[in-house]
Design an enzyme around this catalytic site. Structure first.
Site, mmCIF file in Angstrom:
data_model
loop_
_atom_site.group_PDB
_atom_site.id
_atom_site.type_symbol
_atom_site.label_atom_id
_atom_site.label_comp_id
_atom_site.label_asym_id
_atom_site.label_seq_id
_atom_site.Cartn_x
_atom_site.Cartn_y
_atom_site.Cartn_z
ATOM 1 N N HIS A 1 -3.556 5.898 5.576
ATOM 2 C CA HIS A 1 -2.272 5.342 6.010
ATOM 3 C C HIS A 1 -1.276 6.457 5.698
ATOM 4 C CE1 HIS A 1 -4.268 1.412 6.002
ATOM 5 N NE2 HIS A 1 -4.632 1.631 4.755
ATOM 6 N N HIS B 1 -10.291 7.193 5.977
ATOM 7 C CA HIS B 1 -9.306 6.108 5.877
ATOM 8 C C HIS B 1 -7.962 6.626 5.388
ATOM 9 C CE1 HIS B 1 -8.245 1.909 5.896
ATOM 10 N NE2 HIS B 1 -7.771 1.990 4.669
ATOM 11 N N GLU C 1 -11.729 -5.710 -0.892
ATOM 12 C CA GLU C 1 -11.189 -4.737 -1.836
ATOM 13 C C GLU C 1 -10.758 -5.425 -3.132
ATOM 14 O OE1 GLU C 1 -7.758 -2.722 -0.295
ATOM 15 O OE2 GLU C 1 -7.700 -1.248 -1.920
ATOM 16 N N GLN D 1 2.063 6.330 3.665
ATOM 17 C CA GLN D 1 2.087 5.963 2.248
ATOM 18 C C GLN D 1 2.171 7.183 1.331
ATOM 19 O OE1 GLN D 1 -1.094 3.092 1.559
ATOM 20 N NE2 GLN D 1 -0.206 1.663 3.039
ATOM 21 N N ASP E 1 -6.872 7.237 1.830
ATOM 22 C CA ASP E 1 -6.200 5.932 1.917
ATOM 23 C C ASP E 1 -4.687 5.993 1.680
ATOM 24 O OD1 ASP E 1 -5.512 3.245 1.810
ATOM 25 O OD2 ASP E 1 -7.113 2.625 0.494
ATOM 26 N N HIS F 1 -7.228 -5.444 10.941
ATOM 27 C CA HIS F 1 -6.748 -5.099 9.603
ATOM 28 C C HIS F 1 -7.679 -5.615 8.512
ATOM 29 C CE1 HIS F 1 -4.519 -5.286 5.816
ATOM 30 N NE2 HIS F 1 -3.960 -4.174 6.253
ATOM 31 N N HIS G 1 -13.693 -0.086 1.808
ATOM 32 C CA HIS G 1 -13.710 -0.510 0.394
ATOM 33 C C HIS G 1 -14.984 -1.293 0.009
ATOM 34 C CE1 HIS G 1 -9.650 0.951 0.252
ATOM 35 N NE2 HIS G 1 -9.190 -0.006 1.049
HETATM 36 C C1 NGQ Z 1 -2.891 -1.421 3.707
HETATM 37 N N1 NGQ Z 1 -3.909 -0.748 1.630
HETATM 38 O O1 NGQ Z 1 -3.082 -2.005 4.766
HETATM 39 O O2 NGQ Z 1 -2.117 -0.461 3.612
HETATM 40 C C2 NGQ Z 1 -3.635 -1.886 2.483
HETATM 41 C C3 NGQ Z 1 -2.862 -2.894 1.700
HETATM 42 C C4 NGQ Z 1 -3.497 -5.175 2.569
HETATM 43 C C5 NGQ Z 1 -5.019 -0.731 0.891
HETATM 44 N N2 NGQ Z 1 -5.847 -1.673 0.997
HETATM 45 C C6 NGQ Z 1 -2.464 -4.112 2.459
HETATM 46 N N3 NGQ Z 1 -5.261 0.263 0.068
HETATM 47 O O3 NGQ Z 1 -4.688 -4.942 2.384
HETATM 48 O O4 NGQ Z 1 -3.071 -6.297 2.866
HETATM 49 ZN ZN ZN Z 2 -6.315 0.798 3.947
#
Ligand code: NGQ
Ligand code: ZN
Length: 460
Positions: free
Chosen positions: A62, A60, A243, A65, A328, A211, A277
């Site tokens: 992104h 996982h 999460e 980030q 992540d 998502h 998660h």
């Molecule tokens: C994300 N990140 O999509 O980047 C998510 C946050 C969400 C993590 N969960 C945004 N670590 O879940 O809405």
């Molecule tokens: Zn994520």
């Protein structure tokens, strides 16, 4: 053809000495022979300088980030949590261009290789321009990320993410989410374009993601899964789930079910799915998840950084559940750190030692490592994670010359590398049959870093 000679290597049924490994031009393992006499050091055989283990899948990521890591640790007047961190992250991505995306992802992937990962699951949701308009090539942002992976030399399972809403019950997306939004047919244009270009590239696998249950409706999820399955029958499908307690509460209010419970009952999920998660589970939900075949993607450093909570790994693992690890948000990027946290958090909660174990393997390090390899390979839909014919030549060479590695043999190598070594124990990394890292150096790291620095100068 490349031939490696490993004085000691972790094979599927345990450690073996004097292993000869043959690798073809496309990066597949075509021969593994243990207990060979060490060959004369000719030009055709390369002896590896340490203990050879499979490279780890990072389930996982992104990638963008990584550029925020270290910028979000400042306490302000009000309480900081996952949701306030997310606002900062949304502000950060406003100005992110396709060039920035490639520069940051390439830097992230070089660091990822150095940290012991040889493949990555990129959960990719920034599809559109800063105005929220699709680029002329809808798949442009995806291509930038894939290009970065190919430049760094890491294998990628690229998962374009379906995103349409801001909360349960199909609430309209927020302004800050406009770069993420697609309908299913729009999404499938991206997937089809990528499939056309990358279907025969062995370092690239395509997958698909929803998502979260916050961001897609049940109808959309069904439609998206069906369309993805038509095009990519075997592809991995990922989704964020449970999460944060706020998500669990929202889901209960909306459906009367908890997120993981809802997905297991309504998501038409199978062993090609991964839930990322799953921090907050009721006991029956945890047991159903463990026997569902779904891989859980655990991201211990990010989950700690964001204050998510603790996944019940010990009972989940005892109930037969599968897991992989991911970095992540990339607050840090290291296989050993991720695995160390995985075990330590459980110890702190249970007030016990050596908690992730198997009856026939008392080594916590080896069990964590091998479980994360198996779950990770399945989550990414790639034949990796085993030094075995038919698998990718994805390997790590662990540095046995470190003081702390002195006298450590077999499983003690992993126990020591994960729990005791201070410096990075990963010395060399082969991904898809090519040395990506040699002696802790990536051959393009100077260029990739220079471009990253230039990109970052505008985010001051
Ligand atoms: C994300 N990140 O999509 O980047 C998510 C946050 C969400 C993590 N969960 C945004 N670590 O879940 O809405
Ligand atoms: Zn994520």
């Amino acid at each position: 053809m490349t031939t490696l000679f490993a004085p000691t290597a972790l094979l599927p049924d345990g450690w073996a000495d004097n292993v000869l490994i043959e690798i073809d031009r496309d990066g597949w393992i075509v021969g593994v022979d243990a207990f060979k006499a060490a060959p004369a050091d000719g030009k055709d055989v390369e002896t590896v300088a340490g203990a050879l283990v499979p490279g780890m899948p990072n389930v996982h990521s992104h990638a963008f980030q990584r550029a925020m890591a270290g910028l979000t640790e400042r306490a302000g007047g009000k309480k900081d949590n996952f949701w306030s961190w997310r606002e900062t992250m949304y502000r950060f991505l406003i100005d992110l261009t396709p060039e920035d995306m490639e520069a940051i992802a390439a830097q992230t992937y070089v660091e990822m290789l150095k940290g012991g990962y040889t493949s990555v699951g990129e959960f990719h949701y920034i599809h559109h321009s800063r105005e929220g308009k699709p680029y002329e090539d809808r798949a442009l942002m995806s291509r930038q990320v894939i290009k970065a992976a190919l430049e760094a030399g890491i294998a990628i399972t690229h998962m374009p993410v379906l995103y349409a809403y801001s909360g349960f019950g199909a609430q309209p997306p927020a302004e800050a989410q406009k770069r993420f939004v697609n309908t299913v047919p729009e999404m499938m244009k991206i997937v089809a374009a990528l499939e056309k270009d990358y279907a025969t590239v062995p370092q690239v696998t395509l997958g698909f993601a929803h998502h979260s249950l916050r961001a897609v409706s049940p109808e959309m999820m069904r439609e998206g899964t069906r369309a993805a399955r038509d095009l990519l029958p075997q592809a991995p499908i990922h989704i964020h789930a449970a999460e944060q307690t706020t998500e669990v509460e929202g889901c209960l209010e909306w459906s009367g079910k908890r997120p993981v419970e809802w997905l297991l009952e309504n998501g038409n999920v199978d062993e090609r799915w991964s839930f990322i998660h799953c921090t907050h589970l009721a006991e029956a939900e945890m047991e159903a998840l463990a026997s569902s075949g779904v891989v859980v993607g655990l991201c211990p450093t990010t989950e700690a950084n964001l204050g998510d909570g603790v996944f019940p790994l010990v009972p989940f693992f005892q109930a037969g559940g599968s897991f992989g690890i991911g970095s992540d948000s990339h607050i840090s990027i290291s296989v050993t750190e991720e695995l160390r946290w995985l075990e330590y958090v459980q110890r702190l909660v249970l007030r016990e030692r050596t908690v992730i174990k198997e009856p026939d393997n008392p080594s916590v390090g080896a069990v964590l490592f091998e479980q994360a390899l198996a779950g990770g390979a399945r989550a990414l839909g790639r034949r990796t994670g085993k030094i075995e014919i038919g698998h990718r030549a994805d390997f790590l060479v662990l540095d046995q010359s470190l003081p702390c590695m002195t006298g450590k043999l077999r499983d003690h190598i992993l126990d020591t590398a994960i729990f005791a070594v201070n410096e990075n124990p990963v010395k060399d990394v082969m991904a898809g049959g090519r040395w990506a890292i040699r002696d802790r150096h990536h051959k393009r790291e100077e260029q990739i870093l220079a471009r990253y620095r230039e990109t970052m100068s505008k985010f001051k």
